[in-house]
Enzyme design. Structure first.
Site, short mmCIF file in Angstrom:
data_model
loop_
_atom_site.label_atom_id
_atom_site.label_comp_id
_atom_site.label_asym_id
_atom_site.label_seq_id
_atom_site.Cartn_x
_atom_site.Cartn_y
_atom_site.Cartn_z
N PRO A 68 5.29 0.35 8.60
CA PRO A 68 4.42 -0.74 9.03
C PRO A 68 5.19 -2.04 9.26
O PRO A 68 5.94 -2.48 8.39
CB PRO A 68 3.44 -0.87 7.87
CG PRO A 68 3.47 0.45 7.18
CD PRO A 68 4.87 0.92 7.32
N GLU A 69 5.05 -2.61 10.43
CA GLU A 69 5.60 -3.93 10.72
C GLU A 69 4.44 -4.83 11.10
O GLU A 69 3.28 -4.44 11.01
CB GLU A 69 6.66 -3.84 11.82
CG GLU A 69 7.77 -2.86 11.45
CD GLU A 69 9.10 -3.12 12.13
OE1 GLU A 69 9.31 -4.24 12.62
OE2 GLU A 69 9.93 -2.20 12.16
N LYS B 257 3.05 -9.15 6.99
CA LYS B 257 2.82 -7.77 6.60
C LYS B 257 1.75 -7.64 5.52
O LYS B 257 1.59 -6.58 4.92
CB LYS B 257 4.13 -7.15 6.12
CG LYS B 257 5.21 -7.11 7.18
CD LYS B 257 6.45 -6.40 6.68
CE LYS B 257 7.53 -6.36 7.74
NZ LYS B 257 8.72 -5.59 7.28
N ASN C 52 12.43 -3.51 10.30
CA ASN C 52 13.71 -2.96 10.73
C ASN C 52 13.74 -2.59 12.21
O ASN C 52 14.74 -2.75 12.89
CB ASN C 52 14.05 -1.73 9.88
CG ASN C 52 15.44 -1.80 9.31
OD1 ASN C 52 16.03 -2.87 9.23
ND2 ASN C 52 15.98 -0.67 8.92
N ARG D 223 19.22 -2.03 3.70
CA ARG D 223 18.44 -1.43 4.78
C ARG D 223 19.42 -0.79 5.76
O ARG D 223 20.63 -1.04 5.71
CB ARG D 223 17.61 -2.50 5.51
CG ARG D 223 16.68 -3.30 4.63
CD ARG D 223 15.47 -2.53 4.18
NE ARG D 223 14.58 -2.28 5.28
CZ ARG D 223 13.63 -3.14 5.68
NH1 ARG D 223 13.50 -4.30 5.09
NH2 ARG D 223 12.82 -2.84 6.67
#
Length: 276
Positions: free
Chosen positions: A2-3, A51, A183, A264
């Site tokens: 989810p972004e 978010k 990301n 990440r």
């Protein structure tokens, strides 16, 4: 993953399913809210902030003493149910009697019922109920929301520039700078700007163009679940570098690389995004 655009879309799902309706039941499967009952509360608004999901509720028919008996010590008549999807959370809406097929039942954290729907939250994180006027205690630290009315590229640039030695990839992911980039959009924005992910913020030639592009990419995917930065919705053609390790760059044919960065992963084309 989810972004910001996924969370925005999820807010719209809850908006269509719940807004304007009175809750006929609630079930919280998180310790801090296990005894909370929101029956009788009206869903006034479903909103996203970066978010974070914010479901705003109102209740006008109880006295302060009655509200306090329900576990709301301050007797507030406007409350916000906050949740965060993180990597694996999701909300689904179902019609009465419809089978809940979103995820395994042991992952359910919240159920909200009205006469016309049931909203089910799976694997939610940071589930909290606060007075609406206290929302800033949960989201006040966030930078400008790329998909919100408060989007301000100048403010985002100011915050990013305050840490000139941070990498530009790290800066874009820092929700305190700008809220909503994950990301995928980080990697795609840097590719399209020709920026090596480890470039220090101080060496980025045009921060305003970088954050503006990130906002445009997120905004272009509002209202649909398939995220694309290339303009194509065909499977395998939706991104330039993200998720494409060892595949040829769509511009130059060089193999896309993948590496760990700040806990990440990041993707980039070593030719289109050369190390200075």
């Amino acid at each position: 993953m989810p972004e910001g655009d996924t969370v925005w879309n999820t807010a719209r799902v809850l908006e269509r399913a719940l807004t304007g309706d009175v809750l006929t039941g609630s079930d919280f499967r998180v310790p801090r809210l296990a005894t909370t009952d929101l029956t009788g509360w009206t869903v006034a608004e479903s909103a996203s902030r970066g978010k974070h999901l914010l479901l705003r509720l109102t209740r006008e028919d109880l006295t302060r003493e009655g509200l306090a008996r329900e576990g709301l010590a301050r007797g507030d008549r406007a409350m916000t149910l906050h949740s965060h999807l993180r990597m694996d959370g999701a909300w689904r809406a179902y019609a009465p009697g419809e089978r809940w097929t979103g995820r395994p039942t042991h992952l359910i954290r919240v159920v909200l019922r009205t006469k016309r729907s049931a909203a089910v939250g799976y694997h939610l994180h940071d589930v909290t109920l606060v007075a609406t006027d206290q929302e800033d205690t949960l989201v006040g630290h966030l930078g400008p929301d790329l998909l919100g009315a408060d989007w301000d590229p100048a403010e985002a640039v100011r915050r990013i520039a305050a840490k000139p030695q941070a990498s530009i990839a790290e800066a874009l992911l820092d929700q305190r700078n700008l809220a909503g980039v994950g990301n995928l959009y980080k990697a795609e924005t840097l590719f399209l700007r020709g920026l090596w992910p480890w470039t220090p913020v101080a060496d980025v030639p045009d921060l305003t163009a970088t954050v503006t592009l990130a906002q445009k990419l997120l905004a272009s995917n509002r209202g649909r679940w398939t995220q694309t930065t290339t303009g194509s919705l065909r499977k395998g053609q939706t991104s330039y570098v993200y998720g494409r390790r060892a595949q040829p760059c769509r511009r130059c044919g060089t193999a896309i690389r993948k590496a760990d960065q700040d806990d990440r992963v990041t993707y980039w084309c070593p030719r289109c995004q050369p190390e200075p």
